[in-house]
Design a protein around this motif. Structure first.
Motif, short mmCIF file in Angstrom:
data_model
loop_
_atom_site.label_atom_id
_atom_site.label_comp_id
_atom_site.label_asym_id
_atom_site.label_seq_id
_atom_site.Cartn_x
_atom_site.Cartn_y
_atom_site.Cartn_z
N LYS A 46 -6.95 -8.07 -2.24
CA LYS A 46 -6.42 -8.13 -0.87
C LYS A 46 -5.70 -6.83 -0.49
O LYS A 46 -6.00 -6.24 0.54
CB LYS A 46 -5.43 -9.32 -0.73
CG LYS A 46 -6.05 -10.66 -1.05
CD LYS A 46 -5.04 -11.81 -0.92
CE LYS A 46 -3.87 -11.72 -1.87
NZ LYS A 46 -4.21 -11.81 -3.30
N SER A 47 -4.75 -6.42 -1.33
CA SER A 47 -3.97 -5.22 -0.99
C SER A 47 -4.86 -3.98 -0.97
O SER A 47 -4.70 -3.11 -0.10
CB SER A 47 -2.84 -5.00 -2.00
OG SER A 47 -1.92 -6.07 -1.94
N THR A 48 -5.80 -3.90 -1.90
CA THR A 48 -6.69 -2.75 -1.95
C THR A 48 -7.53 -2.68 -0.67
O THR A 48 -7.72 -1.61 -0.09
CB THR A 48 -7.60 -2.84 -3.19
OG1 THR A 48 -6.76 -2.98 -4.35
CG2 THR A 48 -8.46 -1.59 -3.34
N THR A 86 3.98 -3.17 3.81
CA THR A 86 3.41 -3.17 2.46
C THR A 86 3.92 -4.39 1.69
O THR A 86 4.93 -4.98 2.05
CB THR A 86 3.82 -1.91 1.68
OG1 THR A 86 5.25 -1.91 1.59
CG2 THR A 86 3.36 -0.66 2.37
N GLN A 87 3.20 -4.72 0.62
CA GLN A 87 3.59 -5.87 -0.20
C GLN A 87 4.92 -5.60 -0.89
O GLN A 87 5.79 -6.44 -0.95
CB GLN A 87 2.48 -6.14 -1.22
CG GLN A 87 2.76 -7.35 -2.08
CD GLN A 87 1.55 -7.74 -2.90
OE1 GLN A 87 0.52 -7.08 -2.86
NE2 GLN A 87 1.69 -8.79 -3.67
N LYS A 88 5.03 -4.37 -1.44
CA LYS A 88 6.32 -3.99 -2.03
C LYS A 88 7.18 -3.50 -0.88
O LYS A 88 6.78 -2.70 -0.07
CB LYS A 88 6.12 -2.89 -3.06
CG LYS A 88 5.53 -3.45 -4.32
CD LYS A 88 5.95 -2.64 -5.53
CE LYS A 88 5.17 -3.10 -6.73
NZ LYS A 88 4.20 -2.11 -7.18
N LEU A 162 -0.18 -6.89 7.58
CA LEU A 162 0.99 -7.44 6.90
C LEU A 162 0.55 -7.97 5.54
O LEU A 162 -0.19 -8.94 5.45
CB LEU A 162 1.60 -8.58 7.73
CG LEU A 162 1.85 -8.27 9.21
CD1 LEU A 162 2.34 -9.52 9.95
CD2 LEU A 162 2.85 -7.13 9.37
N ASP A 163 1.03 -7.30 4.48
CA ASP A 163 0.58 -7.68 3.13
C ASP A 163 1.63 -8.58 2.49
O ASP A 163 2.69 -8.11 2.07
CB ASP A 163 0.36 -6.41 2.29
CG ASP A 163 -0.48 -6.68 1.06
OD1 ASP A 163 -0.84 -7.85 0.82
OD2 ASP A 163 -0.78 -5.70 0.33
N GLU A 164 1.34 -9.87 2.44
CA GLU A 164 2.27 -10.90 1.91
C GLU A 164 3.67 -10.75 2.51
O GLU A 164 4.65 -10.57 1.78
CB GLU A 164 2.32 -10.86 0.38
CG GLU A 164 1.04 -11.37 -0.25
CD GLU A 164 1.15 -11.52 -1.76
OE1 GLU A 164 2.21 -12.00 -2.22
OE2 GLU A 164 0.20 -11.16 -2.45
N PRO A 165 3.77 -10.82 3.83
CA PRO A 165 5.07 -10.57 4.47
C PRO A 165 6.11 -11.64 4.19
O PRO A 165 7.29 -11.39 4.37
CB PRO A 165 4.72 -10.53 5.96
CG PRO A 165 3.50 -11.37 6.09
CD PRO A 165 2.72 -11.14 4.82
MG LIG Z 1 -1.56 -7.65 -3.14
#
Ligand SMILES: [Mg+2]
Ligand SMILES: Nc1ncnc2c1ncn2[C@@H]1O[C@H](COP(=O)(O)OP(=O)(O)OP(=O)(O)O)[C@@H](O)[C@H]1O
Length: 318
Positions: A46-48, A86-88, A162-165
């Protein structure tokens, strides 16, 4: 103002890291002014994928168009049109709410007048006014998410990624966060959001499910649930462990999960009478049980789409 075509078109995008194929020939059409969800187990890509769609990571194969621009060639032109969470977490911990917003306003070169107007607007919209002098490091998880959404939308981008917001945010704050997303969509924003929460996935207009870097399911949540190519059977019994053992023996069994006092079973849809099959198996083993057909949930869709390929064809116990 409305441009033709989807907000995002990706064709066959692939990205490897050494021997790992993180994203494997994924194609997507993400409509404008909707919420598009990415679901998938940890490490499914997902993030990639999101980083490639933002132009932050080069695909090794495939093509991407975002808001009519070719990515990565025209990624620079897109920078101001995308808000990316970002996720982080991407806030400055040692800056206050107001300082974080001012910093981002400068990064987007909004100019004095627009900066002041937009910062006032997001402080109000995301209920951050009273927190304006709080250090980001001293905010709760939900407050931080609100500030992150405020900074991602400060420059009014037509596209948000939005990555895992909402990971580690309580249910009420997650609901509030999603209300904010729908408010943005109502104003024409396109939102791509990854999540591990089924309730959030169900709220998306469309979804893509990734598994081991591949796109394994795509569509509207209701269509995916109605089209699940498996039967869903629920079993209520006092002898839950014995029933579990018997059901694992059925060659048509694809997945079994306990929900409180019930067993939730996915069976091959080649079976003509799934409830009858389960009833017969349990009764042959002397187990008293109530067996009912159930409607597929989005979690069933997720489980079916992400079953390990080896187990999917054998009916093996997990
Ligand atoms: Mg991810
Ligand atoms: N920079 C990198 N270098 C090496 N491998 C990477 C890198 N980024 C991702 N990967 C690998 O690519 C695969 C996909 O990772 P990715 O972060 O896209 O998954 P994800 O679906 O976002 O997972 P999660 O739900 O845990 O966030 C994983 O196997 C991961 O280890």
């Amino acid at each position: 103002m409305t441009e033709p075509g989807p907000a995002i078109e990706a064709r066959g995008i692939t990205r490897r890291f050494g021997a790992v194929v993180a994203v494997n020939e994924v194609s997507l059409d993400i409509p404008r002014a909707q919420i598009y969800g990415f679901l998938g187990p940890n490490g499914s890509g997902k993030s990639t994928t999101i980083r490639m769609l933002c132009g932050l990571l080069l695909p090794q194969a495939g093509t991407i168009r975002v808001l009519g621009h070719e990515v990565p060639r025209e990624a620079e032109a897109l920078r101001r049109q995308i808000g990316y969470m970002t996720q982080k977490f991407s806030l400055w911990d040692d800056l206050t709410v107001l300082e974080n917003l001012r910093f981002m306003a400068r990064a987007y070169t909004l100019g004095t007048e627009r900066s002041a107007r937009r910062i006032a607007a997001v402080l109000e919209e995301y209920r951050l006014g009273e927190l304006r002098d709080r250090l980001a490091a001293e905010m709760s998880g939900g407050q931080r998410q609100r500030l992150a959404l405020a900074t991602a939308t400060l420059h009014e981008p037509p596209l948000l990624m939005l990555d895992e917001p909402t990971s580690a945010v309580d249910p009420q704050s997650r609901r509030d966060f999603w209300e904010s997303l729908f408010a943005l969509v109502a104003r024409g924003t396109t939102i791509l959001v990854s999540t591990h929460y089924m309730d959030e996935a169900e709220r998306c207009h469309r979804l893509a499910i990734l598994s081991e870097g591949r796109l394994v399911a795509e569509g509207e949540p209701a269509t995916l649930m109605d089209g699940l190519p498996l039967h869903v059977v629920e079993v209520k019994t006092g002898a839950i462990e014995a029933a579990r053992r018997e059901l694992h023996r059925l060659p048509a069994m694809r997945s079994l999960a306990q929900l409180g006092l019930r067993l939730h079973v996915l069976l091959d849809n080649g079976v003509a009478d799934p409830a009858g099959l389960v009833r017969a198996a349990l009764s042959a083993a002397g187990i008293d049980a109530e067996v009912l057909l159930a409607r597929a949930s989005l979690e069933d869709v997720f489980v079916a789409a992400t079953l390990p390929r080896a187990a999917a064809g054998t009916g093996a116990a997990p």
